[in-house]
Design an enzyme around this catalytic site. Structure first.
Site, short mmCIF file in Angstrom:
data_model
loop_
_atom_site.label_atom_id
_atom_site.label_comp_id
_atom_site.label_asym_id
_atom_site.label_seq_id
_atom_site.Cartn_x
_atom_site.Cartn_y
_atom_site.Cartn_z
N ASP A 72 0.78 -1.25 -0.09
CA ASP A 72 0.09 0.30 -0.43
C ASP A 72 0.40 0.81 0.29
O ASP A 72 1.60 1.94 0.76
CB ASP A 72 -0.88 -0.15 1.32
CG ASP A 72 -1.89 1.31 1.43
OD1 ASP A 72 -2.63 1.65 0.66
OD2 ASP A 72 -1.40 1.64 2.65
N ASP A 121 1.24 4.81 0.73
CA ASP A 121 0.92 5.78 1.10
C ASP A 121 1.85 7.36 1.22
O ASP A 121 1.94 7.56 2.01
CB ASP A 121 0.04 5.56 2.53
CG ASP A 121 -0.40 6.56 4.01
OD1 ASP A 121 -0.86 7.97 2.96
OD2 ASP A 121 -0.56 6.24 4.61
N GLU A 175 1.80 11.15 1.25
CA GLU A 175 1.76 12.06 1.48
C GLU A 175 2.51 13.47 1.59
O GLU A 175 3.03 13.78 1.74
CB GLU A 175 1.21 12.06 2.96
CG GLU A 175 0.35 11.08 3.81
CD GLU A 175 -1.04 10.78 4.89
OE1 GLU A 175 -0.81 11.68 5.70
OE2 GLU A 175 -1.02 9.74 4.94
N TYR A 190 -11.41 12.00 6.39
CA TYR A 190 -11.14 12.35 7.66
C TYR A 190 -9.95 13.00 7.96
O TYR A 190 -9.65 13.47 7.45
CB TYR A 190 -11.09 12.00 8.42
CG TYR A 190 -9.88 10.23 8.43
CD1 TYR A 190 -8.62 10.40 8.48
CD2 TYR A 190 -10.64 9.18 8.10
CE1 TYR A 190 -7.91 9.75 7.67
CE2 TYR A 190 -9.05 7.84 7.91
CZ TYR A 190 -8.34 8.47 7.59
OH TYR A 190 -6.98 7.41 7.23
#
Length: 432
Positions: A196, A198, A200, A269
């Site tokens: 995965d 991720d 950012e 979120y």
């Protein structure tokens, strides 16, 4: 189980066996239920892999993401044990990953680790959890907020092939540096079913800022991961976690990179938090009437994020809605509008100001409020305001997942839930 002969004599009991079924306890319509397990959660939070099993959460899960693997010096860096430095991106915890010896009472299978096991730590516990729950998949999540700094360089054409190969070697082939007597060639083979990403954030700012070249390089990096994973064996998973702000989405090319992916976790979120001077919903499902946000922040809601991907040609079935198992909070908040859209400052939290686990917030007993149009919930005691998803709101969000034809839901992260895994079970039941 015991065997009996015709005279009624019983054998000794066999070891406990568990089977995982698709119904009624886990997304019987094929929806994904994905949870993040944090490397560091085994310390102060005292949340162990075994807790996923004993709480009953495991029966509702399809996937677990292990957070995080570091991206450093154009490679997947494993075998390092040093505190994280947010200024440089350095850091790692090989002890938690594969060095820590768990005692029998802490272990998923009830057997203590031995000193000479090549695989110990969280990764061995995840392997044991998979054995108890056939069909459960585990992925390594690379990057995250603190460890994404290295992606921009690693994704460049000159570096990406070797970078991806280093990740495949470590997490798929399981070749680990030896540390504290653990590790070695193939030590972690069979733990991870995929990778995965991720990052950012490509071409945008997280803890550090990307470059315009990230846009093209992000897609090319995913293509290279797909190529090398497929070369190992078909069926290995490749996924991403992506920012839900339109400003994060529009600087990448979802229609181009989605074909390389099994699914996309949209981090719906942290739309608002104590970095804002006024209280607001941190995970609203829809746009909120009266929201004072301006500019791109006025589009910060889950539905806008999902539709941004759909409008760019991403199939709904590849999108997962994100749920935070924590709240964002402010204090010194005035009473107008039950505290909503009022000025305030970061509320005290157990580990960090402005943030608190669901399991803590659920026990406060304060007055609760719901913005039904926005799909948002908060509590307020006259001074302090916390925005978070309670079980009722999570059920509404799962109804949204079903109505939109999304692939499922994911959450950050296990230790924020209560001891009975109330939120995990709510997600799973909501997707039955």
């Amino acid at each position: 189980m015991r065997a009996r002969d015709s005279a009624g004599n019983a054998s000794a009991a066999s070891p406990t066996l568990q089977a995982r079924t698709a119904s009624p306890d886990s997304g019987g319509d094929g929806k994904r239920v994905i949870g993040y397990f944090t490397q560091w959660g085994i310390y102060g939070r005292d949340y162990q892999v075994k807790d996923i099993d004993t709480s009953g959460a495991a029966a509702y899960l399809t996937h677990i993401n292990y957070a995080f693997g570091n991206v450093r010096n154009n490679r997947c860096e494993v075998g390092v044990t040093q505190p994280s430095d947010p200024n440089t991106g350095a850091g790692g915890d090989a002890f938690a990953d594969y060095g820590k010896a768990f005692q029998a009472a802490e272990s998923v299978d009830g057997v203590a680790d031995t000193w000479d096991q090549p695989l110990r730590g969280n990764w061995n516990q995840l392997k044991e959890l998979k054995a108890r729950h056939p069909g459960l998949k585990v992925l390594i999540s690379l990057g995250g907020w603190t460890w994404s700094r290295g992606f921009s360089e690693a994704a460049k054409p000159a570096n990406r092939e070797a970078f991806v190969a280093s990740c495949i070697d470590a997490y798929i082939h399981g070749d680990l540096p030896v540390t504290d007597g653990a590790g070695g060639p193939g030590a972690a083979a069979g733990v991870f079913d995929g990778i995965d990403i991720d990052w950012e954030y490509p071409a945008a700012c997280g803890l550090s800022c990307g470059t315009p070249e990230d846009r093209e390089n992000f897609t090319a990096l995913l293509a290279e991961f797909r190529r090398q994973l497929d070369a190992v064996r078909p069926g290995l998973l490749l996924t991403v976690a992506v920012g839900a702000g339109i400003d994060k989405i529009e600087v990448t090319d979802p229609a181009q990179y989605a074909p390389y992916l099994d699914y996309i976790n949209v981090m719906t979120y942290d739309f608002h938090g104590a970095w804002d001077p006024v209280t607001n919903h941190h995970s609203a499902l829809f746009a909120a009437e009266g929201d004072p946000s301006t500019g791109v922040q006025a589009t910060y809601n889950s539905d806008a994020a999902i539709r941004a991907f759909l409008d760019r040609g991403v199939p709904a079935s590849k999108l997962n809605l994100g749920i935070g198992f924590y709240g964002r909070g402010w204090t010194n908040v005035g009473g107008a509008n039950n505290g909503l859209y009022q000025s305030g400052s970061a509320a005290p939290g157990t580990y960090e100001s402005g943030i608190e686990d669901y399991k803590v917030l659920a026990q406060l007993g304060w007055s609760g409020f719901t913005d039904a149009d926005a799909g948002a919930h908060w509590i307020y005691n006259g001074t302090t305001f916390w925005s978070y998803d309670d079980p009722a709101l999570i059920l509404d969000k799962m109804a949204y997942v079903e109505a939109m034809g999304l692939g499922g839901a994911f959450f950050w992260e296990f230790s924020g839930d209560d001891a009975d895994a109330t939120l995990v079970k709510t997600i799973g039941q909501g997707l039955d």
